[in-house]
Scaffold this motif. Structure first.
Motif, PDB file in Angstrom:
ATOM      1  N   LEU A 153       0.861  -1.226  -0.003  1.00  0.00           N
ATOM      2  CA  LEU A 153       0.084   0.136  -0.115  1.00  0.00           C
ATOM      3  C   LEU A 153       1.030   1.279   0.041  1.00  0.00           C
ATOM      4  N   PRO A 154       1.643   1.487   1.032  1.00  0.00           N
ATOM      5  CA  PRO A 154       2.681   2.819   0.725  1.00  0.00           C
ATOM      6  C   PRO A 154       3.265   2.968  -0.682  1.00  0.00           C
ATOM      7  N   PHE A 155       3.721   1.830  -1.275  1.00  0.00           N
ATOM      8  CA  PHE A 155       4.532   2.093  -2.604  1.00  0.00           C
ATOM      9  C   PHE A 155       3.443   2.378  -3.406  1.00  0.00           C
ATOM     10  N   ILE A 156       2.397   1.790  -3.490  1.00  0.00           N
ATOM     11  CA  ILE A 156       1.150   2.102  -4.482  1.00  0.00           C
ATOM     12  C   ILE A 156       0.754   3.277  -4.379  1.00  0.00           C
ATOM     13  N   ILE A 157       0.656   3.795  -3.204  1.00  0.00           N
ATOM     14  CA  ILE A 157       0.211   5.094  -2.841  1.00  0.00           C
ATOM     15  C   ILE A 157       1.249   6.223  -3.506  1.00  0.00           C
ATOM     16  N   ILE A 158       2.493   6.115  -3.298  1.00  0.00           N
ATOM     17  CA  ILE A 158       3.351   6.912  -3.700  1.00  0.00           C
ATOM     18  C   ILE A 158       3.660   6.857  -5.462  1.00  0.00           C
ATOM     19  N   ALA A 159       3.507   5.472  -5.787  1.00  0.00           N
ATOM     20  CA  ALA A 159       3.471   5.526  -7.312  1.00  0.00           C
ATOM     21  C   ALA A 159       2.542   6.072  -7.976  1.00  0.00           C
ATOM     22  N   SER A 160       1.408   6.226  -7.365  1.00  0.00           N
ATOM     23  CA  SER A 160      -0.015   6.501  -7.989  1.00  0.00           C
ATOM     24  C   SER A 160       0.302   8.145  -8.036  1.00  0.00           C
ATOM     25  N   VAL A 161       0.717   8.821  -6.835  1.00  0.00           N
ATOM     26  CA  VAL A 161       0.788  10.179  -6.760  1.00  0.00           C
ATOM     27  C   VAL A 161       1.777  10.657  -7.858  1.00  0.00           C
ATOM     28  N   VAL A 162       2.956   9.756  -8.042  1.00  0.00           N
ATOM     29  CA  VAL A 162       3.889  10.026  -8.965  1.00  0.00           C
ATOM     30  C   VAL A 162       3.538   9.973 -10.612  1.00  0.00           C
ATOM     31  N   CYS A 163       2.659   8.900 -10.621  1.00  0.00           N
ATOM     32  CA  CYS A 163       2.373   8.475 -12.297  1.00  0.00           C
ATOM     33  C   CYS A 163       1.207   9.430 -12.498  1.00  0.00           C
ATOM     34  N   GLY A 164       0.193   9.497 -11.601  1.00  0.00           N
ATOM     35  CA  GLY A 164      -0.988  10.308 -11.780  1.00  0.00           C
ATOM     36  C   GLY A 164      -0.628  11.705 -11.964  1.00  0.00           C
ATOM     37  N   SER A 165       0.268  12.083 -11.117  1.00  0.00           N
ATOM     38  CA  SER A 165       0.683  13.599 -11.608  1.00  0.00           C
ATOM     39  C   SER A 165       1.484  13.976 -12.877  1.00  0.00           C
ATOM     40  N   ILE A 166       2.189  12.964 -13.300  1.00  0.00           N
ATOM     41  CA  ILE A 166       2.663  13.087 -14.758  1.00  0.00           C
ATOM     42  C   ILE A 166       1.443  12.913 -15.683  1.00  0.00           C
ATOM     43  N   THR A 167       0.681  12.056 -15.594  1.00  0.00           N
ATOM     44  CA  THR A 167      -0.466  11.936 -16.457  1.00  0.00           C
ATOM     45  C   THR A 167      -1.222  13.185 -16.418  1.00  0.00           C
ATOM     46  N   GLY A 168      -1.699  13.581 -15.308  1.00  0.00           N
ATOM     47  CA  GLY A 168      -2.547  14.843 -15.283  1.00  0.00           C
ATOM     48  C   GLY A 168      -1.963  15.992 -15.761  1.00  0.00           C
ATOM     49  N   TYR A 169      -0.562  16.183 -15.615  1.00  0.00           N
ATOM     50  CA  TYR A 169      -0.056  17.302 -16.382  1.00  0.00           C
ATOM     51  C   TYR A 169       0.030  17.221 -17.945  1.00  0.00           C
ATOM     52  N   MET A 170       0.510  15.746 -18.236  1.00  0.00           N
ATOM     53  CA  MET A 170       0.515  15.939 -19.620  1.00  0.00           C
ATOM     54  C   MET A 170      -0.981  16.129 -20.304  1.00  0.00           C
ATOM     55  N   LEU A 171      -2.231  15.614 -19.727  1.00  0.00           N
ATOM     56  CA  LEU A 171      -3.162  15.725 -20.261  1.00  0.00           C
ATOM     57  C   LEU A 171      -3.680  17.237 -20.074  1.00  0.00           C
ATOM     58  N   LYS A 172      -3.299  18.213 -19.109  1.00  0.00           N
ATOM     59  CA  LYS A 172      -3.489  19.462 -18.897  1.00  0.00           C
ATOM     60  C   LYS A 172      -2.932  20.278 -20.369  1.00  0.00           C
ATOM     61  N   ILE A 173      -1.786  19.664 -20.781  1.00  0.00           N
ATOM     62  CA  ILE A 173      -0.995  20.209 -21.901  1.00  0.00           C
ATOM     63  C   ILE A 173      -1.673  20.072 -23.313  1.00  0.00           C
ATOM     64  N   ILE A 174      -2.121  18.760 -23.209  1.00  0.00           N
ATOM     65  CA  ILE A 174      -2.713  17.841 -24.596  1.00  0.00           C
ATOM     66  C   ILE A 174      -4.275  18.186 -24.774  1.00  0.00           C
TER      67      ILE A 174
END
Length: 124
Positions: free
Chosen positions: A90-111
């Motif tokens: 769970l701790p690793f999944i939460i950290i990975a979700s925040v990092v990867c979700g942030s990157i995905t959201g930022y890319m979508l914000k641009i695209i």
């Protein structure tokens, strides 16, 4: 998330199901179930959030929410199918979700704004 924003929730769900079928063929039943349920839940959540009139999260928040829901559903499926103590992840999944979700959201914000402009130009 990008499919939900660009082509709609139902086509995005169809893509999630097709992706899961490919995963099932190449990696087996457990991977199929994890991919299918994670994909459906995250697609629904991100699609609904993207279409909500009052979105307090922004694209990055929606990306994190989609990644977190996808990973938590997969973790729950792993627990149900194996009965293994997967909560240690769970701790690793939460950290990975925040990092990867942030990157995905930022890319979508641009695209996504560009995709909406192109869609409007084609419909005129």
């Amino acid at each position: 998330m990008a499919c939900s924003g660009c082509i709609g929730i139902l086509p995005a769900l169809a893509i999630a199901v097709l992706k899961s079928l490919f995963v099932g063929l190449t990696r087996g039943f457990m991977a199929f179930v994890m991919s299918l349920l994670g994909g459906i839940v995250s697609t629904l959540i991100t699609g609904i959030c993207l279409r909500a009139k009052r979105v307090f999260l922004g694209y990055i928040g929606i990306g994190v929410l989609g990644a977190l829901s996808h990973n938590l559903v997969q973790l729950a499926v792993a627990y149900v199918l194996t009965k293994a103590p997967v909560y240690y992840y769970l701790p690793f999944i939460i950290i990975a979700s925040v990092v990867c979700g942030s990157i995905t959201g930022y890319m979508l914000k641009i695209i996504l704004p560009t995709v909406y402009k192109v869609r409007i130009k084609f419909s005129d």
